[in-house]
Design a protein around this motif. Sequence first.
Motif, mmCIF file in Angstrom:
data_model
loop_
_atom_site.group_PDB
_atom_site.id
_atom_site.type_symbol
_atom_site.label_atom_id
_atom_site.label_comp_id
_atom_site.label_asym_id
_atom_site.label_seq_id
_atom_site.Cartn_x
_atom_site.Cartn_y
_atom_site.Cartn_z
ATOM 1 N N THR A 1 -22.220 -3.962 -27.486
ATOM 2 C CA THR A 1 -21.904 -5.238 -26.841
ATOM 3 C C THR A 1 -22.456 -5.249 -25.421
ATOM 4 N N PRO A 2 -22.563 -6.423 -24.786
ATOM 5 C CA PRO A 2 -22.972 -6.461 -23.379
ATOM 6 C C PRO A 2 -22.075 -5.606 -22.493
ATOM 7 N N LEU A 3 -20.763 -5.639 -22.737
ATOM 8 C CA LEU A 3 -19.833 -4.858 -21.923
ATOM 9 C C LEU A 3 -20.083 -3.368 -22.087
ATOM 10 N N GLN A 4 -20.369 -2.927 -23.319
ATOM 11 C CA GLN A 4 -20.655 -1.507 -23.558
ATOM 12 C C GLN A 4 -21.952 -1.080 -22.875
ATOM 13 N N HIS A 5 -22.955 -1.953 -22.895
ATOM 14 C CA HIS A 5 -24.215 -1.638 -22.206
ATOM 15 C C HIS A 5 -23.980 -1.407 -20.721
ATOM 16 N N LEU A 6 -23.242 -2.319 -20.080
ATOM 17 C CA LEU A 6 -23.011 -2.179 -18.645
ATOM 18 C C LEU A 6 -22.112 -0.988 -18.339
ATOM 19 N N ALA A 7 -21.137 -0.738 -19.200
ATOM 20 C CA ALA A 7 -20.227 0.396 -18.982
ATOM 21 C C ALA A 7 -20.976 1.716 -18.978
ATOM 22 N N ARG A 8 -22.047 1.811 -19.772
ATOM 23 C CA ARG A 8 -22.840 3.049 -19.786
ATOM 24 C C ARG A 8 -23.562 3.243 -18.456
ATOM 25 N N LEU A 9 -23.961 2.133 -17.816
ATOM 26 C CA LEU A 9 -24.643 2.233 -16.530
ATOM 27 C C LEU A 9 -23.656 2.448 -15.391
ATOM 28 N N ALA A 10 -22.482 1.829 -15.491
ATOM 29 C CA ALA A 10 -21.508 1.869 -14.395
ATOM 30 C C ALA A 10 -20.121 2.196 -14.928
ATOM 31 N N PRO A 11 -19.914 3.427 -15.409
ATOM 32 C CA PRO A 11 -18.605 3.783 -15.988
ATOM 33 C C PRO A 11 -17.480 3.775 -14.962
ATOM 34 N N GLU A 12 -17.845 3.895 -13.677
ATOM 35 C CA GLU A 12 -16.815 3.932 -12.641
ATOM 36 C C GLU A 12 -16.277 2.537 -12.305
ATOM 37 N N LEU A 13 -16.947 1.489 -12.768
ATOM 38 C CA LEU A 13 -16.576 0.117 -12.429
ATOM 39 C C LEU A 13 -15.428 -0.362 -13.305
ATOM 40 N N ASN B 1 -17.965 -9.088 -25.628
ATOM 41 C CA ASN B 1 -17.578 -8.145 -26.680
ATOM 42 C C ASN B 1 -18.269 -8.423 -28.014
ATOM 43 N N GLN B 2 -19.254 -9.324 -28.006
ATOM 44 C CA GLN B 2 -20.019 -9.586 -29.226
ATOM 45 C C GLN B 2 -21.194 -8.610 -29.312
ATOM 46 N N LYS B 3 -21.536 -8.218 -30.512
ATOM 47 C CA LYS B 3 -22.677 -7.315 -30.704
ATOM 48 C C LYS B 3 -23.978 -8.021 -30.325
ATOM 49 N N ILE B 4 -24.957 -7.214 -29.933
ATOM 50 C CA ILE B 4 -26.244 -7.739 -29.468
ATOM 51 C C ILE B 4 -27.054 -8.365 -30.607
ATOM 52 N N ALA B 5 -26.960 -7.797 -31.800
ATOM 53 C CA ALA B 5 -27.857 -8.169 -32.903
ATOM 54 C C ALA B 5 -27.967 -9.679 -33.132
ATOM 55 N N PRO B 6 -26.851 -10.438 -33.227
ATOM 56 C CA PRO B 6 -27.001 -11.865 -33.543
ATOM 57 C C PRO B 6 -27.333 -12.749 -32.349
ATOM 58 N N LEU B 7 -27.429 -12.185 -31.129
ATOM 59 C CA LEU B 7 -27.720 -13.009 -29.965
ATOM 60 C C LEU B 7 -29.127 -13.585 -30.057
ATOM 61 N N SER B 8 -29.337 -14.729 -29.423
ATOM 62 C CA SER B 8 -30.665 -15.342 -29.384
ATOM 63 C C SER B 8 -31.581 -14.526 -28.471
ATOM 64 N N GLY B 9 -32.879 -14.795 -28.572
ATOM 65 C CA GLY B 9 -33.836 -14.091 -27.720
ATOM 66 C C GLY B 9 -33.552 -14.320 -26.242
ATOM 67 N N GLY B 10 -33.163 -15.546 -25.873
ATOM 68 C CA GLY B 10 -32.861 -15.840 -24.479
ATOM 69 C C GLY B 10 -31.641 -15.095 -23.985
ATOM 70 N N GLU B 11 -30.607 -14.994 -24.829
ATOM 71 C CA GLU B 11 -29.401 -14.270 -24.445
ATOM 72 C C GLU B 11 -29.693 -12.779 -24.265
ATOM 73 N N LYS B 12 -30.514 -12.226 -25.149
ATOM 74 C CA LYS B 12 -30.895 -10.819 -25.007
ATOM 75 C C LYS B 12 -31.700 -10.596 -23.731
ATOM 76 N N ALA B 13 -32.592 -11.543 -23.414
ATOM 77 C CA ALA B 13 -33.407 -11.408 -22.200
ATOM 78 C C ALA B 13 -32.527 -11.448 -20.951
ATOM 79 N N ARG B 14 -31.512 -12.304 -20.956
ATOM 80 C CA ARG B 14 -30.597 -12.364 -19.818
ATOM 81 C C ARG B 14 -29.862 -11.037 -19.631
ATOM 82 N N LEU B 15 -29.394 -10.463 -20.749
ATOM 83 C CA LEU B 15 -28.686 -9.190 -20.670
ATOM 84 C C LEU B 15 -29.620 -8.081 -20.184
ATOM 85 N N ALA B 16 -30.839 -8.043 -20.723
ATOM 86 C CA ALA B 16 -31.797 -7.012 -20.314
ATOM 87 C C ALA B 16 -32.077 -7.100 -18.820
#
Length: 647
Positions: A397-409, A429-444
Amino acid sequence: MIRATGITLRRGTKVLLDDTDFVVNPGERVGIVGKNGAGKSTLFALLKGELDTDAGTLDLPAAWRIAAVEQDISTPERPAREFVIDGDTGLRRLQAERAATPDSEGTRIAELEAALIEADAWSAPSRAEQLLAGLGFTPDQWLNPVRSFSGGWQMRLALARALMAPSDLLLLDEPTNHLDLDAMLWLERWLAAYDGTVILISHDTEFLDAVARAILHFDHGKLVRYKGGYEDFLTQRAERMRQTLLAHDRQARETARLQSFIDRFKAKATKAKQAQSRVKALARMEKLAPLQADSGIDIRLPEPDSMPDPLLILEHLSTGYPGADGQPAAVLQDINLMVRGGARIGILGVNGAGKSTLIKTLAEELAPIAGERRASKGLKIGYFAQQQLDMLDADSTPLQHLARLAPELREQEQRNYLGSFGFSGDMVNQKIAPLSGGEKARLALALVVWQKPNLLLLDEPSNHLDVDTREALATALAEYEGSVLLVSHDRHLLRTTVDEFWIVADGQVNAFDGDLEDYRDWLNQRTANQRALARNDAMRDAGDGEAIIDRKTQRRLDAEARQRLAGLRKPLLKQVEGLEKKMAQARARLDALNALIADPDFYSDERRDERVAALAEHGETTKALAQLEEEWLEAQEALEAIEQPAD
C-alpha cells in the motif's frame, strides 16, 4: 452529429456518468478532460461500440467511419510502411479482391480498378511515408518490421496507422505520450488540416489548447461542455467555481502563495522571453487557484537541508552502453557542463538523442565511459526515471511504501504527507496494483522527494498524470528551492519550471541560448538541413553530380543556426533587461508615493509644499513608467518577430 441523451456509465460499482447529455457537432475538435479514473477511456470504448450504456442512448451517424489508435499490435512482422497502410482497411480489402479476381472477369476488374483509383491506392505508399516522416521515422526505417521498434515507437506506428485510415471521426487517447516536441508540432498541424471530427483525450494542456475548440469535462458524474480551447475552459470553469466555492480561506492562502511565487520569479528571471512566458504562466496559475483547491491535490516538495554550489561538474564526459562486442559504445561524448545550486534546467532533444542516457549518468545509474563526473560533497539526488512506476511493489500500500522509507515517522504524519499527493482516507491502505497510472506516478514522486534531495532529476515525470496533478506538480516544482533537471515533452511544465535549457543532439550536450519557441525554430532549421543532406546523398547515389552539402557540415550548420539566433536576440535581451530594472525602480517609487498620498496627515497645511512636490513627482513617474512599458512591449514584439528561415 453525436448526441448522448441521459446516458449512465458504470465501471463495476463506480458510477462514471450519471444521466448526462452531450452533443458533438460534425467537424468539431473536442477535448475530453477529467481526473485519472474519471471514465475518459471508458467513454471512448462507448463511442467505438465496444460497450453499451447502462442507461440512456448514444446516437452516432450510421455512415460515419471511426478511426482510433490500436493498443495491441497483432502483426509485428509487417514492415512499418505496410503496417501503416493496413490502417486503410477499405483499400486493403479492394487490393485483396483485385488480386484474387481472375483476368477473365473483365467487368469486375474494371469496377475494382475504378474503386482503387477512388481510394487513392497508388498514392498510399507516399501518404504512409509522409505520416512516418512526420512522426520521426527516417527513410531507412520505413521497411523495418514493426517488432524491431521499441514500445514507444510502436505506439507511434499505431498512431500513423490510425491517421492513415479514412475517417469521419478520429478518437485519440493520449496521442502525445510517446512523441517528442518535433512530432507533437507536426501532429498539431496535421489535425488542423483534418476534415473530420476529432475527439481527443490529453493531459498535455498546450497540445489540447492548440487542437481543441470545445471541451467536455468529467465533473461529478456529468459531462460539462465548455466553448473554446483549454485556456477558455480554465477561465470559464474557474469563474463558475468562484461563484460557488465556499472555501474562501484556502483560496486566500493560495492567492498569497502564488503572489509570492510571482514576485520570486520576477526577481530571478534572467532571459526576457522566458521571463515573459513565466509571468503569463503564473498569471494563469492565479486563475487555477480555485481549481487546484477543488482537486484536493496540493503537492509540496520538501525543502533541501543544504544547497552546495556547484552541485555537479561534467568534464570531457562520455557515456553510453555496451555494444554488440561487449565494448562500451558512446551515445554522448565530450560533455562539459555544470549544474549550479538552484539551477532549473530543461533537457531538450528528439526521442533517441540520449536525454535519458544523460539523466542516468547524472544519477549514477550509468557509469561514464570517459571523462569525469564531479559531485559536491553535499549532493543529494532525487531521481524519477521513466520506469519509476515499475519499481513500486504492487502488493503493498502507499502507507507501507512510505513506512519503509520513514519507519520513525508517526502514522498520522505519514498520512498527512501522502495526503498532499492526493492519497487520503482509505486510499493509503489500498494495494498499488489496481491504481491508475497517474495515481502510481504520484506515489512514486512522493517517495522520490521524501529524502529532501537538493537535485531533482526528472525523466518524463508528468506521463500518466491528469491535468489537475500536472498543474499541482508545476506549482510545486516552481516553488521548490533545490535544483531541477527536467526531461519532458509537456511544454507548460517546462515553461513554468525551468529557466534555461540544454539541448541533446548528434551525440553532444550543449547549453541552448533560447526558449521553446527558439527550439521549435531550431528544429525546423535542422529538418531543412537534413532534407538538403538527403537530397544530396540521393544525387550522389544516382550519379547526378557531386553532393553540394557534405554530411560532416551538419553540426556546423546547426551551430551557425544557433549563433545566428543568439546574435539577433542578445541586443534586444540586454535592452529588455535594462528596461525591466528601470520599470521595477519606477514601480517601487510609485508604491512609496502612493503610501505617502494615502496618509491623512499628508493633506495638512504644514505639508503643502511637500504635497505639491510629491503629487508632481507621482505624475511624472507614472508617465515615465508608461513610456518604459511601451518601450518594453516594442522590444518584446521585436524579439517575437525574429524568425529563422525555413531553408
